[in-house]
Design a protein around this motif. Sequence first.
Motif, PDB file in Angstrom:
ATOM      1  N   THR A  24       0.844  -1.206   0.011  1.00  0.00           N
ATOM      2  CA  THR A  24       0.042  -0.062  -0.006  1.00  0.00           C
ATOM      3  C   THR A  24       0.970   1.254  -0.033  1.00  0.00           C
ATOM      4  O   THR A  24       2.068   1.370   0.880  1.00  0.00           O
ATOM      5  CB  THR A  24      -0.773   0.027   1.324  1.00  0.00           C
ATOM      6  N   HIS A  25       0.618   2.172  -1.020  1.00  0.00           N
ATOM      7  CA  HIS A  25       1.391   3.467  -0.976  1.00  0.00           C
ATOM      8  C   HIS A  25       0.404   4.577  -0.787  1.00  0.00           C
ATOM      9  O   HIS A  25      -0.994   4.474  -1.192  1.00  0.00           O
ATOM     10  CB  HIS A  25       2.009   3.510  -2.306  1.00  0.00           C
ATOM     11  N   LYS A  38       3.533  15.388  -7.472  1.00  0.00           N
ATOM     12  CA  LYS A  38       4.777  15.740  -6.532  1.00  0.00           C
ATOM     13  C   LYS A  38       4.630  16.864  -5.955  1.00  0.00           C
ATOM     14  O   LYS A  38       5.008  17.963  -6.411  1.00  0.00           O
ATOM     15  CB  LYS A  38       6.059  15.269  -7.320  1.00  0.00           C
ATOM     16  N   ASP A  39       4.414  16.969  -4.702  1.00  0.00           N
ATOM     17  CA  ASP A  39       4.097  18.296  -3.746  1.00  0.00           C
ATOM     18  C   ASP A  39       5.500  18.534  -3.123  1.00  0.00           C
ATOM     19  O   ASP A  39       6.137  17.770  -2.555  1.00  0.00           O
ATOM     20  CB  ASP A  39       2.914  18.107  -2.737  1.00  0.00           C
ATOM     21  N   ASP A  40       5.897  19.945  -3.030  1.00  0.00           N
ATOM     22  CA  ASP A  40       6.818  20.454  -2.127  1.00  0.00           C
ATOM     23  C   ASP A  40       6.921  20.106  -0.672  1.00  0.00           C
ATOM     24  O   ASP A  40       7.958  19.700  -0.269  1.00  0.00           O
ATOM     25  CB  ASP A  40       6.948  21.931  -2.227  1.00  0.00           C
ATOM     26  N   ARG A  41       5.574  19.884  -0.155  1.00  0.00           N
ATOM     27  CA  ARG A  41       5.765  19.439   1.325  1.00  0.00           C
ATOM     28  C   ARG A  41       6.171  18.029   1.585  1.00  0.00           C
ATOM     29  O   ARG A  41       6.480  17.763   2.607  1.00  0.00           O
ATOM     30  CB  ARG A  41       4.001  19.589   1.644  1.00  0.00           C
ATOM     31  N   HIS A  42       6.175  17.449   0.429  1.00  0.00           N
ATOM     32  CA  HIS A  42       6.573  15.826   0.496  1.00  0.00           C
ATOM     33  C   HIS A  42       7.949  15.630  -0.227  1.00  0.00           C
ATOM     34  O   HIS A  42       8.398  14.662  -0.764  1.00  0.00           O
ATOM     35  CB  HIS A  42       5.838  14.903   0.300  1.00  0.00           C
ATOM     36  N   ASN A  43       8.620  16.847  -0.309  1.00  0.00           N
ATOM     37  CA  ASN A  43      10.062  16.593  -1.151  1.00  0.00           C
ATOM     38  C   ASN A  43       9.703  16.285  -2.422  1.00  0.00           C
ATOM     39  O   ASN A  43      10.814  15.413  -2.972  1.00  0.00           O
ATOM     40  CB  ASN A  43      10.909  15.972  -0.174  1.00  0.00           C
ATOM     41  N   TRP A  47       5.238   9.023  -3.796  1.00  0.00           N
ATOM     42  CA  TRP A  47       4.469   8.152  -3.002  1.00  0.00           C
ATOM     43  C   TRP A  47       5.049   8.447  -1.517  1.00  0.00           C
ATOM     44  O   TRP A  47       6.380   8.566  -1.327  1.00  0.00           O
ATOM     45  CB  TRP A  47       4.788   6.795  -3.117  1.00  0.00           C
ATOM     46  N   ILE A  48       4.282   8.662  -0.501  1.00  0.00           N
ATOM     47  CA  ILE A  48       4.679   8.933   0.835  1.00  0.00           C
ATOM     48  C   ILE A  48       4.195   7.950   1.988  1.00  0.00           C
ATOM     49  O   ILE A  48       3.547   7.092   1.581  1.00  0.00           O
ATOM     50  CB  ILE A  48       4.060  10.306   1.304  1.00  0.00           C
ATOM     51  N   LYS A  49       4.647   8.275   3.096  1.00  0.00           N
ATOM     52  CA  LYS A  49       4.301   7.293   4.074  1.00  0.00           C
ATOM     53  C   LYS A  49       3.094   7.597   4.775  1.00  0.00           C
ATOM     54  O   LYS A  49       2.720   8.989   4.704  1.00  0.00           O
ATOM     55  CB  LYS A  49       5.533   7.329   5.265  1.00  0.00           C
ATOM     56  N   ALA A  50       2.246   6.843   5.549  1.00  0.00           N
ATOM     57  CA  ALA A  50       1.013   7.174   5.859  1.00  0.00           C
ATOM     58  C   ALA A  50       0.941   8.365   7.079  1.00  0.00           C
ATOM     59  O   ALA A  50       0.414   9.230   7.196  1.00  0.00           O
ATOM     60  CB  ALA A  50       0.307   5.850   6.457  1.00  0.00           C
ATOM     61  N   GLN A  51       2.179   8.182   7.756  1.00  0.00           N
ATOM     62  CA  GLN A  51       2.506   9.278   8.890  1.00  0.00           C
ATOM     63  C   GLN A  51       2.740  10.609   8.096  1.00  0.00           C
ATOM     64  O   GLN A  51       2.547  11.489   9.018  1.00  0.00           O
ATOM     65  CB  GLN A  51       3.529   8.718   9.667  1.00  0.00           C
ATOM     66  N   GLU A  52       2.890  10.771   6.997  1.00  0.00           N
ATOM     67  CA  GLU A  52       3.392  12.203   6.268  1.00  0.00           C
ATOM     68  C   GLU A  52       2.175  12.848   6.069  1.00  0.00           C
ATOM     69  O   GLU A  52       2.123  14.069   5.628  1.00  0.00           O
ATOM     70  CB  GLU A  52       4.240  11.939   5.226  1.00  0.00           C
ATOM     71  N   VAL A  59      -8.210  10.431   3.583  1.00  0.00           N
ATOM     72  CA  VAL A  59      -7.376   9.671   2.482  1.00  0.00           C
ATOM     73  C   VAL A  59      -8.437   8.854   1.926  1.00  0.00           C
ATOM     74  O   VAL A  59      -9.269   8.164   2.347  1.00  0.00           O
ATOM     75  CB  VAL A  59      -6.654   8.808   3.459  1.00  0.00           C
ATOM     76  N   TYR A  60      -8.594   9.188   0.439  1.00  0.00           N
ATOM     77  CA  TYR A  60      -9.414   8.385  -0.399  1.00  0.00           C
ATOM     78  C   TYR A  60      -8.644   7.307  -0.915  1.00  0.00           C
ATOM     79  O   TYR A  60      -7.547   7.218  -1.033  1.00  0.00           O
ATOM     80  CB  TYR A  60      -9.893   9.424  -1.232  1.00  0.00           C
TER      81      TYR A  60
END
Length: 69
Positions: A24-25, A38-43, A47-52, A59-60
């Motif tokens: 799961t991503h 690809k957002d600046d908040r997530h570098n 794909w990011i971690k759930a805790q980010e 979450v949809y």
Amino acid sequence: MQNVDCDHVGHRVYVRRTFANGSTHYGIQCLKCLSIVKDDRHNKRPWIKAQEIPSGRAVYEYIDPEQTK
């Protein structure tokens, strides 16, 4: 792949995608063009971690662009 004709402004949501291998991503999907953003908040990572995901954000389920054609 991002759609260069879409600015993704005002159409972004956090999504969960489960791949065929069961992994799961999480990411940000544009609901206008269905690209993963690809957002600046997530570098600028697709794909990011759930805790980010910011607390309190919904979450949809990922919408597969191939399934909408």
